[in-house]
Design an enzyme around this catalytic site. Sequence first.
Site, PDB file in Angstrom:
ATOM      1  N   ASP E  40      15.925 -11.625 -29.537  1.00  0.00           N
ATOM      2  CA  ASP E  40      15.573 -10.933 -29.562  1.00  0.00           C
ATOM      3  C   ASP E  40      14.181 -11.227 -28.021  1.00  0.00           C
ATOM      4  O   ASP E  40      13.383 -10.853 -27.557  1.00  0.00           O
ATOM      5  CB  ASP E  40      14.464 -11.277 -30.214  1.00  0.00           C
ATOM      6  CG  ASP E  40      13.622 -12.414 -30.440  1.00  0.00           C
ATOM      7  OD1 ASP E  40      13.871 -13.672 -29.752  1.00  0.00           O
ATOM      8  OD2 ASP E  40      12.569 -13.012 -31.328  1.00  0.00           O
ATOM      9  N   GLY E  41      15.623 -11.824 -26.738  1.00  0.00           N
ATOM     10  CA  GLY E  41      14.694 -11.939 -25.666  1.00  0.00           C
ATOM     11  C   GLY E  41      14.267 -12.980 -25.628  1.00  0.00           C
ATOM     12  O   GLY E  41      13.418 -13.368 -24.542  1.00  0.00           O
ATOM     13  N   GLN E 100      -0.514  -9.648  -4.675  1.00  0.00           N
ATOM     14  CA  GLN E 100      -1.816  -9.086  -5.097  1.00  0.00           C
ATOM     15  C   GLN E 100      -2.842 -10.033  -4.755  1.00  0.00           C
ATOM     16  O   GLN E 100      -3.686 -10.806  -5.957  1.00  0.00           O
ATOM     17  CB  GLN E 100      -1.476  -9.512  -6.748  1.00  0.00           C
ATOM     18  CG  GLN E 100      -0.060  -8.152  -7.669  1.00  0.00           C
ATOM     19  CD  GLN E 100      -0.399  -7.745  -8.351  1.00  0.00           C
ATOM     20  OE1 GLN E 100      -1.638  -7.589  -8.949  1.00  0.00           O
ATOM     21  NE2 GLN E 100       0.803  -6.999  -8.803  1.00  0.00           N
ATOM     22  N   HIS E 133       3.338 -16.130   0.844  1.00  0.00           N
ATOM     23  CA  HIS E 133       3.060 -15.015   1.766  1.00  0.00           C
ATOM     24  C   HIS E 133       1.382 -14.680   2.459  1.00  0.00           C
ATOM     25  O   HIS E 133       1.282 -14.052   3.706  1.00  0.00           O
ATOM     26  CB  HIS E 133       2.356 -13.452   1.098  1.00  0.00           C
ATOM     27  CG  HIS E 133       3.399 -12.182   1.530  1.00  0.00           C
ATOM     28  ND1 HIS E 133       3.370 -11.897   2.749  1.00  0.00           N
ATOM     29  CD2 HIS E 133       1.236 -11.003   1.245  1.00  0.00           C
ATOM     30  CE1 HIS E 133       3.153 -10.378   2.879  1.00  0.00           C
ATOM     31  NE2 HIS E 133       1.682 -10.475   2.087  1.00  0.00           N
ATOM     32  N   LYS E 195      -0.029  -0.935  13.275  1.00  0.00           N
ATOM     33  CA  LYS E 195      -0.007   0.719  12.954  1.00  0.00           C
ATOM     34  C   LYS E 195      -1.424   0.517  13.880  1.00  0.00           C
ATOM     35  O   LYS E 195      -2.965  -0.374  13.355  1.00  0.00           O
ATOM     36  CB  LYS E 195      -0.907   0.351  11.467  1.00  0.00           C
ATOM     37  CG  LYS E 195       0.399   0.566   9.828  1.00  0.00           C
ATOM     38  CD  LYS E 195       0.000   0.716   8.608  1.00  0.00           C
ATOM     39  CE  LYS E 195       1.247   0.522   8.097  1.00  0.00           C
ATOM     40  NZ  LYS E 195       0.515  -0.555   7.046  1.00  0.00           N
ATOM     41  N   ARG E 197      -4.265   4.078  15.130  1.00  0.00           N
ATOM     42  CA  ARG E 197      -4.066   5.366  15.145  1.00  0.00           C
ATOM     43  C   ARG E 197      -4.674   5.368  16.999  1.00  0.00           C
ATOM     44  O   ARG E 197      -5.811   5.043  17.293  1.00  0.00           O
ATOM     45  CB  ARG E 197      -5.609   5.420  14.876  1.00  0.00           C
ATOM     46  CG  ARG E 197      -6.338   4.883  14.142  1.00  0.00           C
ATOM     47  CD  ARG E 197      -7.598   5.717  13.221  1.00  0.00           C
ATOM     48  NE  ARG E 197      -7.089   4.996  11.976  1.00  0.00           N
ATOM     49  CZ  ARG E 197      -7.386   6.208  10.978  1.00  0.00           C
ATOM     50  NH1 ARG E 197      -7.999   7.285  11.318  1.00  0.00           N
ATOM     51  NH2 ARG E 197      -7.216   5.653  10.175  1.00  0.00           N
ATOM     52  N   ASP E 221       9.618 -12.459   9.903  1.00  0.00           N
ATOM     53  CA  ASP E 221       9.036 -12.215   8.270  1.00  0.00           C
ATOM     54  C   ASP E 221       9.110 -13.026   7.627  1.00  0.00           C
ATOM     55  O   ASP E 221      10.039 -13.468   7.046  1.00  0.00           O
ATOM     56  CB  ASP E 221       9.341 -10.488   7.690  1.00  0.00           C
ATOM     57  CG  ASP E 221       7.760 -10.380   7.127  1.00  0.00           C
ATOM     58  OD1 ASP E 221       7.004 -10.937   7.350  1.00  0.00           O
ATOM     59  OD2 ASP E 221       7.378  -8.487   6.977  1.00  0.00           O
TER      60      ASP E 221
END
Lengths: 316, 316, 316, 316, 316, 316
Positions: E40-41, E100, E133, E195, E197, E221
């Site tokens: 069942d894992g 996150q 990160h 980025k 503008r 990176d």
Amino acid sequence: MGAAMKLTLVTGTANPALGESVCQILGLPPAARDIRAFPDGELRVEIGESVRGHDVYLLQPTGPPVERHLLELVLLTDACHRAGAARVTAIVPYFGYARQDRRATGREAVGARVAADILAIRPLARLVAVDLHTAALEGFFGAPLEHLTAVPVLAEALRPERPEGGVVVAPDAGAAKLAERYARALHFPVAIVQKARVSDTEVSVRSISGEVRGRAPVIVDDMISTGGTVAAAATALLEAGCRPELTVVTTHGLFVGPAVERLGALPLGHLFVTDSIPQTVAPELPRRVVGLGGLLADAVSRLHSQQSLGDLLVHE
Amino acid sequence: MGAAMKLTLVTGTANPALGESVCQILGLPPAARDIRAFPDGELRVEIGESVRGHDVYLLQPTGPPVERHLLELVLLTDACHRAGAARVTAIVPYFGYARQDRRATGREAVGARVAADILAIRPLARLVAVDLHTAALEGFFGAPLEHLTAVPVLAEALRPERPEGGVVVAPDAGAAKLAERYARALHFPVAIVQKARVSDTEVSVRSISGEVRGRAPVIVDDMISTGGTVAAAATALLEAGCRPELTVVTTHGLFVGPAVERLGALPLGHLFVTDSIPQTVAPELPRRVVGLGGLLADAVSRLHSQQSLGDLLVHE
Amino acid sequence: MGAAMKLTLVTGTANPALGESVCQILGLPPAARDIRAFPDGELRVEIGESVRGHDVYLLQPTGPPVERHLLELVLLTDACHRAGAARVTAIVPYFGYARQDRRATGREAVGARVAADILAIRPLARLVAVDLHTAALEGFFGAPLEHLTAVPVLAEALRPERPEGGVVVAPDAGAAKLAERYARALHFPVAIVQKARVSDTEVSVRSISGEVRGRAPVIVDDMISTGGTVAAAATALLEAGCRPELTVVTTHGLFVGPAVERLGALPLGHLFVTDSIPQTVAPELPRRVVGLGGLLADAVSRLHSQQSLGDLLVHE
Amino acid sequence: MGAAMKLTLVTGTANPALGESVCQILGLPPAARDIRAFPDGELRVEIGESVRGHDVYLLQPTGPPVERHLLELVLLTDACHRAGAARVTAIVPYFGYARQDRRATGREAVGARVAADILAIRPLARLVAVDLHTAALEGFFGAPLEHLTAVPVLAEALRPERPEGGVVVAPDAGAAKLAERYARALHFPVAIVQKARVSDTEVSVRSISGEVRGRAPVIVDDMISTGGTVAAAATALLEAGCRPELTVVTTHGLFVGPAVERLGALPLGHLFVTDSIPQTVAPELPRRVVGLGGLLADAVSRLHSQQSLGDLLVHE
Amino acid sequence: MGAAMKLTLVTGTANPALGESVCQILGLPPAARDIRAFPDGELRVEIGESVRGHDVYLLQPTGPPVERHLLELVLLTDACHRAGAARVTAIVPYFGYARQDRRATGREAVGARVAADILAIRPLARLVAVDLHTAALEGFFGAPLEHLTAVPVLAEALRPERPEGGVVVAPDAGAAKLAERYARALHFPVAIVQKARVSDTEVSVRSISGEVRGRAPVIVDDMISTGGTVAAAATALLEAGCRPELTVVTTHGLFVGPAVERLGALPLGHLFVTDSIPQTVAPELPRRVVGLGGLLADAVSRLHSQQSLGDLLVHE
Amino acid sequence: MGAAMKLTLVTGTANPALGESVCQILGLPPAARDIRAFPDGELRVEIGESVRGHDVYLLQPTGPPVERHLLELVLLTDACHRAGAARVTAIVPYFGYARQDRRATGREAVGARVAADILAIRPLARLVAVDLHTAALEGFFGAPLEHLTAVPVLAEALRPERPEGGVVVAPDAGAAKLAERYARALHFPVAIVQKARVSDTEVSVRSISGEVRGRAPVIVDDMISTGGTVAAAATALLEAGCRPELTVVTTHGLFVGPAVERLGALPLGHLFVTDSIPQTVAPELPRRVVGLGGLLADAVSRLHSQQSLGDLLVHE
């Protein structure tokens, strides 16, 4: 880490004789300690020698009176911790409140978890217990718990008295796995007594799985409290035609309430029990007491010298 | 939050009469609960009615047998918590192990902190205690502790019997601040008995600060256990020429060990004590029992309706 | 465990001289560390050498400015912990916020518990403090606290100046037990000054228990902040006919606010104080500074080599 | 739950004017509280009215002196908690120690986590902060943190002074996302100043990404401490041919050390800053102070009435 | 403490090859362990040899499938802890859920803190990670985290292929500090793609700070997941006139989703990546794999023998 | 408290159909939520509507893939907690890792405790589970756990198909108490299949306690994973002469590995199973699915309105 620390064993008041036995085997004097009750019953504990930097083992089964023995153990842990013990391990051969491992109706306490959490208020590196009522109690503790078994020493003691044509009997379903372990040690078949209902209306008849007729039953259980379970199993066994000479083997002998009366009424050939709880209880009850000193000394010795406990543990 | 919850008061076995008194004043039936001991002494507690979402107050002084009453309180907290109580407050009118608030020699336990940590294993919103042995115990608890005082109700009870020319006497230095509070309530001067040594070789003579000759002493203390402190103070007071008619006032009357004998030997005019501990102890001791029901009912009522406890608290 | 680890002592900025003294006695260079404040006042601490696996002692009394010294101590603990110290012990000779050990009116903080909990945010094996304002502070900490006393070294320093016919005086009831300890060391009797009211209307007169007339008072206290308590006691002693030559002995000399003025107005023969707080405060105040370096070095040495602290501790 | 509780706002001493502003907008009197320092600098806080069952908001930025403001905030939390507040939320418009969010060399403290853990010693339902130095600080707290932004109110204040042909400039890479948010509000392009090296040997020249020649720069940053980053960016912008009329916008204006001198040397058209820290600092510095009262009052109001904060939060 | 303990390295299933590499360098056999999934894992882990008293290092990057690898790591920690390991250190070369690190809209989880808290349910002495990160993740863990860097080993591997006239390029602002570290190692200038503008209406054009025309870009990176960031940067670089021969360097190569397609479409001269995650992923992607075995073996060796990690750590 | 809060039910991805069923019965729309996996498999959860101040129920069985469903549940808890939910209750109809409730050999993990501790990293007011593999799992959680039972709804569904002369069969000793509960509901006798050894050498024969010859067996178990236990029991029952038409009843149907093959080989009349796990697994297996929606909706409704769960709970 362990071996560099000095080994110290402190015995609470719940079973000083067992502590002495462990110490004697280890060739170690029990640590001086002073445990007294004030006139109002409050306990005062004091360790009588330096434990700073030591590897301390506190030996205290939490048998009756459970609350007192439990609190004494916590006070000893607190005292050792404050006195600078490098590591404190609690040896609790019998663990009280083990049967309150769930709520049955929704508004009770889970007493076993309460007891576990009380022990956890001071840093314990580890707990050592013997033949717990429920193996899942391991999950109640945050700290690691070593679950030792007394089955080998009890089986060893039993061997000379091993009846011909014997059968290991679990007096209820909860003891089934324990019975399996005895059966392997004794080379006996196993039988299990359990509550069953033959119909919708007939309730709570004991039924027996496995062959017992003409055999000599060796009833095994982790603990005997009032003796009710064993007595009921014995009745069922006798009705089923077993030989009227019972051997009863248990790790923890509390023998409270009607235990003496109940066990006394049985055709009891032998009663084997360990000294996890002092076997000065119920003195009128004939029994053969098997010492746990060797098992516990072995566990302490291995824990102190950082060796594997492997073969001392319950394997289920 | 409080007022929207239902108020429930659960009384442990340590002082059911006090619980009934609080309930009666609050016009509230005590919650059904079943507290039993198994034959081996393990406690089983069960709340007899739904407390889901309730504001529950558990009333249990932790007098002798301290361990049992303490564990019972924790089991009740566990049961209420699991049963869904929105908030549980422990009312512990007498708090055992309060005197073990430090190590004296380095290898003891700090029993008061152990007791505090045991109570903290389940979420308690708040504790309520009365006339703690040491006010600093407040810092032993993580949860807020409301420290109520019985001085006003005891002083009120004493007022009709208030002796002419009285003096409030602290029987040792630890009771000095308590004595001040009684003195303010009774409009009496205060005197303090303390151990002193008049020279290097003469040890431990009791000396008295403040004038007592010809005065009627009102000896006050937070608790009387064996009566030793009060008896020694009385001897010193009589030697110092006080009037041979003593009034003794205490919040917590344990009266254990030689207490009856010691107090009986004194010229005791009046003995005032609260019912924080059931005053069925030492029945041969004449005393005037002052009920804490009103004080505790007031505290519960205010806590439940989110009002200030201000004037019920010890201010030192 | 201890002895196998390298011993490292890190001194905060609160009392570097005391740190150097301890290091010199231990024959140990103080650990390199860089403690700086950014222009906006934020502290940056860096340990200047590897402490990985070391047994680290952080020396930092939390005297004024208390918050800064407290935070610096926590930052140092964090830095040592992250840098891999095997064990960190905080030596806090003077512990700030000790007097806020309870709420007095119901809506204050319990500052001493707040300070204790702030210290506990990083793993501290142990705290070491000297002559705490309240011995019960031990129960405010989860970690063990070793409560050392400077009484022996202060009494030793005082001995050559020991006045004939001296009497040890506690300037308030809270210092009574401390006075007892000095009395035993100096072979002097003890007297206690305390607030008393001779009647309902006359308030707050200081009264003295014990004989002081014609005697040379040695006023002892754990700490002197503004000097108010000592000054009031001195006035009462002089009114009671003591010899007009006072000796004042204290462990912690903060000497803030009107302290210099108040103490300067007294017939002060000698003022003994330790260097728990740098005695560069109030430089105009003549005093005899007794070093704690020896006591603390002894404690560090024993803790590091896992020996008993027994005789260095407060015994009450 | 919230709406049924009474709303109470307690302002610490770090920014009472901001507290009054929030209260005025909410139509709520600020709660009575007494915060004093003893002569030795220890803080004593007392809430002056009942907060039992209340929904309490403590407003205290932890600007300089950071330690004092941080400890005061914890003491207030402790006091509210003990006094029975149902829920305590800390509003910390400026969060000190935010820049110490990692170790740079291996033996420093992680000051931001230390500060977060200190705030966590008492139960805080939630923290509210404004334009944190690093958004990832949210992960340093166990309790939920609402990260508000002052960009809309600062952009709104700036709009009438909005220069023709402006460009929003991030003075370093860390401010890039903030600059994006201003650019969206002001309908300006964005440029970023950053340290770069044009070759292996030429170090640390500021380079600019984005077009600034002939444009009017609006330099934005979350905080200005000594003004070094802004000054260096300004130099680079002027060298790159921007119009010599700078607008500087920041949420938190600490203006410590050489800030006045540095900013004074720039061709500074406008300086916009909020009152997260009292803008009584560096009084010689001309600036336009934008009040956070409205933002914070809105947040408090929504939290109290259990509404979504959505549009008040930083979205990156 | 460390050196006296036996060193044991246990490798999870997330990267057994890396574990073998570390063991080989340390001259240490990898510990026997049995990790299986039931039908069942559910995972079942068992340590195959005694680790009682050992200094255990668990090697497990939490790359895809993240949850499985994370849970397996926790189960291994639990098993080692219960089996008596003296110290457990988790080596997590790649730490999943790192991105996150905050809520972006108010109703998400902070996944990185969740992952950190899950690892913390069993006592970990320390975590070791490589090129996180976000460096601020250090503050998400209660336990110390050693933040190693693979930049030196990647730069070393790159050196023979070092293009003439190269420039280190950060593909977004978050990689700026990493690019600085590569630039120092390679003696190259640095450029940053971000980025920007150009006006209020033209959105999200990539702009480049620093000179790239005619230069050979080395895009660096911390991790490559779908390759989107690198691909966009490459496009901008080519448009800006860089030499059409890209070198890409990354510590963590996940290469999921369209990564192969995206990277395959670039004029990719070299792709350097470590084996923090098994580089059996995306087999069609040509790359040069640089082993972390040496770095991790060095870290383990120093941690075990209590030496400083100094030069292995990220310094920013 | 509960009733004043808004009720919100959030369904994870493990069983959305069950969530919809519960919502439909409660007349409540399921809360909007967005649960996605990034290309590298990391989960991102977002609650789609305000839950500030709400009473939130998270429905998520932790069936295969267990780790993913477990982590998703924790992420949802984190998101709700941060978003201001007043109370979060986890409904975990099937609890994975329940069978790893102890160590069997000494060096494994206690997986059930690990899973419990992972759920505990965010504040959960309560857990709700259905027919746990071991009732003692209640003690593994710090938070209260409500142990519901599906026996009544399964028995109700079975009743129309209730075979004449049936017997409830526990396929091993662990299911004995469950069988008792079914027997009471169905008015059938009970039989238990268990491993037994008839002699020292003959191992592991299945023996049956209770009468089954000629009877129609209803085999009951809490869960069926690979079907091994049920298949072995069926073989034993058929050998013992039961009627060759089996009814199998289970709460949790995982049906993994050889389950379809094993069950398909049996003379299976009926297979009853609940939808605790989505019954889209093993589609070729004929079964009757009994919905738990009603039971769970009832539990949620009572918990929300603070009513007793009494009759929904397992009583053993």
